[in-house]
Design a protein around this motif. Sequence first.
Motif, PDB file in Angstrom:
ATOM      1  N   PHE A  21      -0.214 -13.783   1.679  1.00 31.54           N
ATOM      2  CA  PHE A  21       0.623 -13.242   2.752  1.00 31.54           C
ATOM      3  C   PHE A  21       0.901 -14.344   3.762  1.00 31.54           C
ATOM      4  N   SER A  80       0.810  -0.772   6.235  1.00 30.95           N
ATOM      5  CA  SER A  80      -0.173  -1.106   5.206  1.00 30.95           C
ATOM      6  C   SER A  80      -0.945  -2.344   5.662  1.00 30.95           C
ATOM      7  N   LEU A 112      -1.247  -5.188   4.264  1.00 31.86           N
ATOM      8  CA  LEU A 112      -0.429  -6.389   4.082  1.00 31.86           C
ATOM      9  C   LEU A 112       0.608  -6.508   5.192  1.00 31.86           C
ATOM     10  N   GLU A 113       1.311  -5.420   5.480  1.00 35.53           N
ATOM     11  CA  GLU A 113       2.337  -5.451   6.537  1.00 35.53           C
ATOM     12  C   GLU A 113       1.702  -5.756   7.888  1.00 35.53           C
ATOM     13  N   LEU A 132      -9.652 -10.177   1.504  1.00 32.67           N
ATOM     14  CA  LEU A 132      -8.296 -10.016   0.989  1.00 32.67           C
ATOM     15  C   LEU A 132      -8.312  -9.673  -0.500  1.00 32.67           C
ATOM     16  N   GLU A 148       0.692  -9.458   8.135  1.00 32.97           N
ATOM     17  CA  GLU A 148       1.853 -10.351   8.226  1.00 32.97           C
ATOM     18  C   GLU A 148       2.542 -10.254   9.583  1.00 32.97           C
ATOM     19  N   ILE A 175      -4.909  -7.982  -1.810  1.00 31.62           N
ATOM     20  CA  ILE A 175      -3.851  -8.798  -1.203  1.00 31.62           C
ATOM     21  C   ILE A 175      -3.978 -10.216  -1.750  1.00 31.62           C
TER      22      ILE A 175
END
Length: 297
Positions: free
Chosen positions: A210, A180, A182-183, A202, A186, A207
């Motif tokens: 993060f 995703s 976000l993943e 973002l 990060e 999001i």
Amino acid sequence: MRRLPSLRGLQAFEAVARLGNLAAAAEFLGITGSAVSHRIRGLEKELGVLLLQRSPKGLSLTSAGSRYREGVAGAFAELGRATADLLAPDLSRPLTISLTSEVGLRWLMPRFHRFRERHPDIDTALLSTYEVVDLQAGEADVALRYGKGGWAGEEVVPFLKFSVSPVCAPAVRERIAGMSPLEALESQVIIRESYHDWALWLEAAGIDDFEPTGTLQFRDYSMAVAAAVAGQGIVLGYSGYVDAEVAAGLLVQPFELSVLTGKGYYLVYLSERLADPRVRAFLDWVLSETEAAAPQP
């Protein structure tokens, strides 16, 4: 010092002598016919000389008025030439363009050869600065400014509007494939430059917060892009700025979402500077480049 008569009276007399009647002179000067007549009477009183003969048929120049007309007309013509010379553009110096290094390197330079080919006789000087130069004071002839437009007292023409989306090297996209947004963010180093719009993207991506693996901070956007090309992280790509890297396959867009920033670059100039043919030529060229880059319907 030699005493000079009223300039307003001289203007009224010259206009009547040249145009032949009060009505035409009044229209030319933007005042009433009675005001023209009043100014001429004041001039005659000041000089102690009758300049116009008034009769039921209208106005005619006296012999003194005829002689005076030649000198007055010549004086006004000389004033006109002196004023034109004063206000004429100084073509002996280069056309000075104020701009930031980002728009200079990433937008202007890749296409500037076309302006120079079209106008080989125009010498230019590029003033790279983050300061807002004073065009009224003559610090530059035109400026390429970043923002939302609306600089008071200046003409503004938009030529580069931005949308943003993260971009990275192909190898980085392979590492984050299937994650995703976000993943993915990060798991990578986030590359930022001083005036970034990461928060805008973002928010649109939903999001809130993060923690990336790390960050790289640059003042110069081109250095930030170079770091992304080298696979050192993910940078926010600006349309019009990273087109060359994307076209060459050096950078790719890992997420579909693109967001308009509401900001961009504007060509800024003073309206009176359009009397300089070089300013007009540069404006026309920027507009032609903008039209050529616009998506076709």
